[in-house]
Structures are given as C-alpha cells and as structure tokens.
Design a protein around this motif. Structure first.
Motif, PDB file in Angstrom:
ATOM      1  N   ALA A 268       0.831  -1.209   0.000  1.00 19.35           N
ATOM      2  CA  ALA A 268       0.000   0.000   0.000  1.00 19.35           C
ATOM      3  C   ALA A 268       0.865   1.258   0.000  1.00 19.35           C
ATOM      4  CB  ALA A 268      -0.934  -0.003   1.211  1.00 19.35           C
ATOM      5  N   LEU A 269       1.916   1.240   0.800  1.00 22.54           N
ATOM      6  CA  LEU A 269       2.803   2.394   0.901  1.00 22.54           C
ATOM      7  C   LEU A 269       3.461   2.732  -0.426  1.00 22.54           C
ATOM      8  CD1 LEU A 269       4.150   4.424   2.887  1.00 22.54           C
ATOM      9  CD2 LEU A 269       5.977   2.738   3.151  1.00 22.54           C
ATOM     10  N   LYS A 270       3.913   1.715  -1.137  1.00 23.78           N
ATOM     11  CA  LYS A 270       4.595   1.917  -2.411  1.00 23.78           C
ATOM     12  C   LYS A 270       3.655   1.879  -3.611  1.00 23.78           C
ATOM     13  CE  LYS A 270       9.042   2.093  -1.420  1.00 23.78           C
ATOM     14  NZ  LYS A 270       9.961   3.060  -1.949  1.00 23.78           N
ATOM     15  N   GLY A 271       2.422   1.445  -3.408  1.00 20.39           N
ATOM     16  CA  GLY A 271       1.492   1.320  -4.523  1.00 20.39           C
ATOM     17  C   GLY A 271       1.809   0.143  -5.427  1.00 20.39           C
TER      18      GLY A 271
ATOM     19  N   SER B 277       5.392 -16.693  -6.113  1.00 25.48           N
ATOM     20  CA  SER B 277       4.291 -16.559  -7.075  1.00 25.48           C
ATOM     21  C   SER B 277       3.197 -15.630  -6.547  1.00 25.48           C
ATOM     22  CB  SER B 277       3.683 -17.925  -7.399  1.00 25.48           C
ATOM     23  OG  SER B 277       2.904 -18.392  -6.318  1.00 25.48           O
ATOM     24  N   ILE B 278       2.461 -15.043  -7.480  1.00 22.88           N
ATOM     25  CA  ILE B 278       1.334 -14.172  -7.131  1.00 22.88           C
ATOM     26  C   ILE B 278       0.318 -14.934  -6.294  1.00 22.88           C
ATOM     27  CG2 ILE B 278      -0.631 -12.884  -8.062  1.00 22.88           C
ATOM     28  CD1 ILE B 278       1.154 -12.263 -10.518  1.00 22.88           C
ATOM     29  N   ALA B 279       0.012 -16.164  -6.690  1.00 28.61           N
ATOM     30  CA  ALA B 279      -0.965 -16.971  -5.960  1.00 28.61           C
ATOM     31  C   ALA B 279      -0.520 -17.199  -4.512  1.00 28.61           C
ATOM     32  CB  ALA B 279      -1.192 -18.307  -6.667  1.00 28.61           C
ATOM     33  N   THR B 280       0.759 -17.476  -4.328  1.00 28.49           N
ATOM     34  CA  THR B 280       1.267 -17.720  -2.975  1.00 28.49           C
ATOM     35  C   THR B 280       1.243 -16.443  -2.142  1.00 28.49           C
ATOM     36  OG1 THR B 280       2.630 -19.559  -3.722  1.00 28.49           O
ATOM     37  CG2 THR B 280       3.260 -18.518  -1.641  1.00 28.49           C
ATOM     38  N   LEU B 281       1.631 -15.317  -2.730  1.00 34.47           N
ATOM     39  CA  LEU B 281       1.563 -14.040  -2.014  1.00 34.47           C
ATOM     40  C   LEU B 281       0.133 -13.722  -1.595  1.00 34.47           C
ATOM     41  CD1 LEU B 281       4.025 -11.928  -4.177  1.00 34.47           C
ATOM     42  CD2 LEU B 281       4.374 -12.639  -1.796  1.00 34.47           C
ATOM     43  N   SER B 282      -0.795 -13.940  -2.495  1.00 36.49           N
ATOM     44  CA  SER B 282      -2.200 -13.698  -2.193  1.00 36.49           C
ATOM     45  C   SER B 282      -2.671 -14.598  -1.052  1.00 36.49           C
ATOM     46  CB  SER B 282      -3.050 -13.937  -3.442  1.00 36.49           C
ATOM     47  OG  SER B 282      -4.406 -13.755  -3.155  1.00 36.49           O
TER      48      SER B 282
ATOM     49  N   LYS C 134       4.390  -7.130  -9.052  1.00 38.96           N
ATOM     50  CA  LYS C 134       5.699  -6.508  -8.814  1.00 38.96           C
ATOM     51  C   LYS C 134       6.422  -7.190  -7.653  1.00 38.96           C
ATOM     52  CE  LYS C 134       8.024  -2.095  -8.363  1.00 38.96           C
ATOM     53  NZ  LYS C 134       8.889  -2.175  -9.517  1.00 38.96           N
ATOM     54  N   ILE C 135       5.696  -7.484  -6.598  1.00 34.38           N
ATOM     55  CA  ILE C 135       6.294  -8.169  -5.447  1.00 34.38           C
ATOM     56  C   ILE C 135       6.730  -9.573  -5.856  1.00 34.38           C
ATOM     57  CG2 ILE C 135       5.946  -8.976  -3.080  1.00 34.38           C
ATOM     58  CD1 ILE C 135       5.817  -5.908  -3.388  1.00 34.38           C
ATOM     59  N   ALA C 136       5.912 -10.248  -6.652  1.00 36.36           N
ATOM     60  CA  ALA C 136       6.243 -11.610  -7.091  1.00 36.36           C
ATOM     61  C   ALA C 136       7.546 -11.623  -7.881  1.00 36.36           C
ATOM     62  CB  ALA C 136       5.100 -12.187  -7.922  1.00 36.36           C
ATOM     63  N   VAL C 137       7.690 -10.696  -8.792  1.00 37.05           N
ATOM     64  CA  VAL C 137       8.910 -10.632  -9.608  1.00 37.05           C
ATOM     65  C   VAL C 137      10.126 -10.342  -8.727  1.00 37.05           C
ATOM     66  CG1 VAL C 137      10.095  -9.299 -11.398  1.00 37.05           C
ATOM     67  CG2 VAL C 137       7.725 -10.000 -11.734  1.00 37.05           C
ATOM     68  N   SER C 138       9.980  -9.402  -7.800  1.00 36.75           N
ATOM     69  CA  SER C 138      11.104  -9.002  -6.946  1.00 36.75           C
ATOM     70  C   SER C 138      11.480 -10.050  -5.906  1.00 36.75           C
ATOM     71  CB  SER C 138      10.766  -7.703  -6.215  1.00 36.75           C
ATOM     72  OG  SER C 138      10.571  -6.663  -7.129  1.00 36.75           O
TER      73      SER C 138
END
Length: 72
Positions: free
Chosen positions: A22-25, A38-43, A30-34
């Motif tokens: 939220a702070l960085k928008g 995976s996006i699914a796991t982050l979610s 973007k988090i998944a790549v960095s």
C-alpha cells in the motif's frame, strides 16, 4: 514454535506485506517478480495462508530489503 504462535507471526508478516504494498502502490505482480514468490502464494499469505519455510524466508528477506529502502 507452537501453531498459534506461528499463525501470529504469519499474520504479522502478512500485514507487513499488505502495508508495504500500500505504501509503495505495488501490486502482487511486482512483489512476485522481486521476491521470487508466485502471485498466488503471495495472495494466499495475505489471506492468512501458511507458507512453507523457504517461501517464508524469501518473503522476510524481501520485506527486510524493502523496509530498509523505505527508511530515511
């Protein structure tokens, strides 16, 4: 570590993840790549899911770097 304590730690890390996004928008992509997670796991983590040990370490390392970069 007991299961309840582990859940509290995961909830705290999930809140850090949501807050830093939220702070960085940043979106999950973007988090998944960095982070290499995976996006699914982050979610799933943001929704309270329990990551495996390697994923947890990757996430903590990402957050450590991200928070350090955000500090004055």
């Amino acid at each position: 570590m007991k299961t309840d304590e582990a859940k509290q730690v995961i909830a705290f890390v999930a809140e850090l993840l949501r807050g830093s996004r939220a702070l960085k928008g940043y979106g999950l992509r973007k988090i998944a790549v960095s982070s290499g997670i995976s996006i699914a796991t982050l979610s799933r983590i943001e929704r309270g899911g329990m990551p495996d040990a390697l994923t947890f370490v990757k996430l903590v390392m990402y957050l450590k770097k991200h928070i350090k970069e955000s500090s004055p």
